[in-house]
Structures are given as structure tokens and as C-alpha cells.
Design a protein around this motif. Structure first.
Motif, short mmCIF file in Angstrom:
data_model
loop_
_atom_site.label_atom_id
_atom_site.label_comp_id
_atom_site.label_asym_id
_atom_site.label_seq_id
_atom_site.Cartn_x
_atom_site.Cartn_y
_atom_site.Cartn_z
N THR A 1 0.84 -1.19 0.00
CA THR A 1 0.00 0.00 0.00
C THR A 1 0.88 1.24 0.00
O THR A 1 1.74 1.40 0.85
CB THR A 1 -0.92 0.02 1.24
OG1 THR A 1 -1.71 -1.16 1.24
CG2 THR A 1 -1.82 1.25 1.22
N LYS B 1 -3.03 5.44 -5.81
CA LYS B 1 -4.19 4.59 -5.54
C LYS B 1 -4.50 3.70 -6.74
O LYS B 1 -4.87 2.54 -6.59
CB LYS B 1 -5.40 5.44 -5.17
CG LYS B 1 -5.31 6.09 -3.80
CD LYS B 1 -6.58 6.86 -3.48
CE LYS B 1 -6.50 7.47 -2.07
NZ LYS B 1 -7.72 8.25 -1.75
N TYR B 2 -4.35 4.28 -7.92
CA TYR B 2 -4.58 3.49 -9.14
C TYR B 2 -3.58 2.34 -9.23
O TYR B 2 -3.95 1.22 -9.55
CB TYR B 2 -4.46 4.40 -10.37
CG TYR B 2 -4.47 3.62 -11.67
CD1 TYR B 2 -5.66 3.14 -12.20
CD2 TYR B 2 -3.27 3.34 -12.33
CE1 TYR B 2 -5.66 2.40 -13.38
CE2 TYR B 2 -3.26 2.61 -13.50
CZ TYR B 2 -4.46 2.14 -14.03
OH TYR B 2 -4.45 1.42 -15.18
N THR C 1 -4.49 -0.37 -6.74
CA THR C 1 -5.67 -1.11 -7.18
C THR C 1 -5.33 -2.04 -8.33
O THR C 1 -5.77 -3.19 -8.38
CB THR C 1 -6.78 -0.13 -7.62
OG1 THR C 1 -7.11 0.73 -6.54
CG2 THR C 1 -8.02 -0.89 -8.07
N HIS D 1 -3.26 -5.00 -7.01
CA HIS D 1 -4.14 -5.93 -6.30
C HIS D 1 -4.91 -6.79 -7.30
O HIS D 1 -5.05 -8.00 -7.12
CB HIS D 1 -5.11 -5.15 -5.41
CG HIS D 1 -6.01 -6.03 -4.60
ND1 HIS D 1 -7.19 -6.55 -5.10
CD2 HIS D 1 -5.91 -6.50 -3.33
CE1 HIS D 1 -7.77 -7.29 -4.18
NE2 HIS D 1 -7.01 -7.28 -3.10
N ARG D 2 -5.39 -6.16 -8.37
CA ARG D 2 -6.13 -6.88 -9.38
C ARG D 2 -5.27 -7.93 -10.07
O ARG D 2 -5.70 -9.05 -10.34
CB ARG D 2 -6.65 -5.87 -10.41
CG ARG D 2 -8.13 -6.07 -10.72
CD ARG D 2 -8.64 -5.02 -11.70
NE ARG D 2 -9.45 -4.04 -11.03
CZ ARG D 2 -9.43 -2.75 -11.31
NH1 ARG D 2 -8.63 -2.28 -12.23
NH2 ARG D 2 -10.22 -1.93 -10.68
#
Length: 280
Positions: free
Chosen positions: A42, A51-52, A55, A58-59
């Protein structure tokens, strides 16, 4: 139905541990849960771009996890046909030990079987240190670790190492008793000798432990202390063609001494045969 948890990082060692578990419980109705965890870093910054990236990472990790588990599931369903076995994969984001605790509780897991060494590179962190971390932090069920490159052999000879300072009950040693029953194994109760002969308490505890196993299958041996208790246990197991070593991991353990020399950690990293650690 026996519920067995197999953590995996998709390494060869994790795969070998899975196959070992399947063969170990081949004659027992069992539900195998194969768990893969992943953890995206993070960003400390909070802008839109960071943040993108988080994300997106994580994907990607989630997708890789699910694809890897589907591959395992497909192989098991197509090649390891046993009407008494079921296989289920679980992909979870988060800390390995925390997720294992959740799965153990949610799925009423009876035993965890895992490799002691992970994949190369960054993934090596997973099974190297985490096998020990799981042993030290999972209190609800036994952990069986499988060394790298270990090939399954029938459990003809099992060593149960104990200092004989406490009495054991069948419910505490159920996983060991069950394995002995399944494989009709010989049990060697091993005591590392560090002083005088056994006192009355130890002799009484020895008698009680023997009574927990099938008649004629239990022997008792003492071995001289060879520097460290862990080393003494491993040398004995090697010299006696053992197929499994069992230790008890409890607060009072075989134990204060074993904790002081970090025996669980030493044995986990250096045992050439599978190690069953029972929390009590």
C-alpha cells in the motif's frame, strides 16, 4: 470427513506437500482446502495515481492467484481420482498466518500440511520463514511440514520425541494416533538423555503414553545429548530410518530448553523428513 489445509505459493515444494498430504490420507475420506494468499503493498502517498497503482497491482495479484489455483484444481480433478477425496481452492488477500487462522476456524481444519521452502526470488519468503511462523502462531490444529524434494514413503517408523515431564491424553495426540492407525506404523518414543535415569513421574508418564497406541507397536529409546536437543533428535531419526518426527509445541514444552535453543525453528529448517508439530 477429514479437513486438511494446504497453503501454496505455487512452488514445487508446495506442490510436493500437497501430493504428500493426498497420499498420506489416501485411505481416509478427506476434504483438501488449497489456500493461496497474496498481499499488495500500500502506497504511503494518497494521490490518485498511487491509488490506481495499488488497485491495479491488487487486481493483477488476485488474477494470478485465481489462475494458479484453477490450474491446480483442474489437475487434481482430472488426475487424482478418489471418491473419498474432495478438493477446494481458496484465494485470499492478506497476511498468510491471519488467513490460515480464518480458514482453520471457518472450515474446521484438522491439520495443516505445508512445504518448508518456497519458490525462488521474492516468493522464497513465503515458505521459508512462514512455515515456522505458522507453527508458532497456529494454536488450533497440528502442522505437518514437508522438506524440499521429499518423496512420499509409507509411515513405517514414527519418532515421537518427548521429555516425559507431562502426561498426554488421546485427544491431544489424536493426529499422531490416527496416522499410526492408518499406516500401521511403529512408534518410537524418544527421550534425549541429559542426566540421571528416569524418575517415577517420567516412568509413569511413559507407561501412560504407551497405552495410547496399539499394543506391540510402541518402543522406547533414549539418546545421549549431542550438543543440542534438536541435533540429537535429527541424528537419531536419520540413523533409525524414520519417516516422520513428531514434536509437541506447548507452553511448558519439551520445552523450556527447546524454546531456548529454538528447536522448532531449527528442526523445521533442517529436518530431512516430515515434521509433525502438535499444539497443546
Amino acid at each position: 470427513m477429514k479437513n486438511i489445509l494446504i497453503p501454496t505459493d505455487f512452488s514445487d515444494n508446495a506442490w510436493d506437500a500437497l501430493l504428500y498430504a493426498i497420499r498420506l490420507y489416501d485411505a481416509v475420506p478427506a476434504h483438501f482446502y488449497i489456500l493461496h494468499t497474496y498481499q499488495a503493498g500500500t502506497s504511503r502517498t494518497s494521490n490518485r495515481m498511487s491509488k490506481y497503482r495499488d488497485t491495479h497491482l491488487h487486481r493483477v495479484l488476485k488474477d494470478e492467484s485465481e489462475k494458479g489455483l484453477k490450474k491446480i484444481q483442474r489437475y487434481l480433478d482430472e488426475n487424482l481420482l478418489n471418491d473419498d477425496h474432495k478438493y477446494q481452492t481458496i484465494s485470499q488477500a492478506g497476511d498468510l498466518v491471519f488467513q490460515i487462522k480464518q480458514v482453520v476456524t471457518n472450515y474446521n481444519i484438522d491439520i495443516i500440511v505445508m512445504g518448508t521452502t518456497g519458490a525462488t526470488g521474492a516468493k522464497e519468503i513465503f515458505m521459508g520463514s512462514n512455515a515456522v511462523s505458522v507453527i508458532n502462531h497456529i494454536e488450533l490444529c497440528p502442522v505437518l511440514t514437508v522438506p524440499k524434494d521429499y518423496e512420499f514413503t509409507e509411515l513405517k517408523n514414527i519418532i515421537f520425541a518427548t521429555d516425559l515431564k507431562r502426561r498426554f491424553y488421546s485427544i491431544e495426540l489424536f493426529s499422531l494416533i490416527e496416522l499410526q492407525t492408518i499406516h500401521e506404523s511403529n512408534i518410537c518414543l524418544l527421550n534425549v538423555k541429559e542426566g540421571d535415569d528416569l524418575d517415577k513421574t517420567k516412568l509413569h508418564n511413559l507407561k501412560d503414553i504407551k497405552a495410547l497406541f496399539k499394543d506391540g507397536t510402541v518402543s522406547f529409546e533414549q539418546t545421549e545429548l549431542d550438543g543440542k536437543v534438536a541435533k540429537s533428535i535429527m541424528n537419531f531419526s536419520k540413523n533409525h530410518n524414520s519417516d516422520l518426527v513428531c514434536l509437541v509445541n506447548s507452553e511448558k514444552k519439551f520445552l523450556k530448553k527447546l524454546i531456548e535453543e529454538a528447536v522448532i525453528k531449527k528442526v523445521s529448517f533442517h529436518s530431512a523428513i516430515p515434521l509433525l508439530v502438535i499444539p497443546i
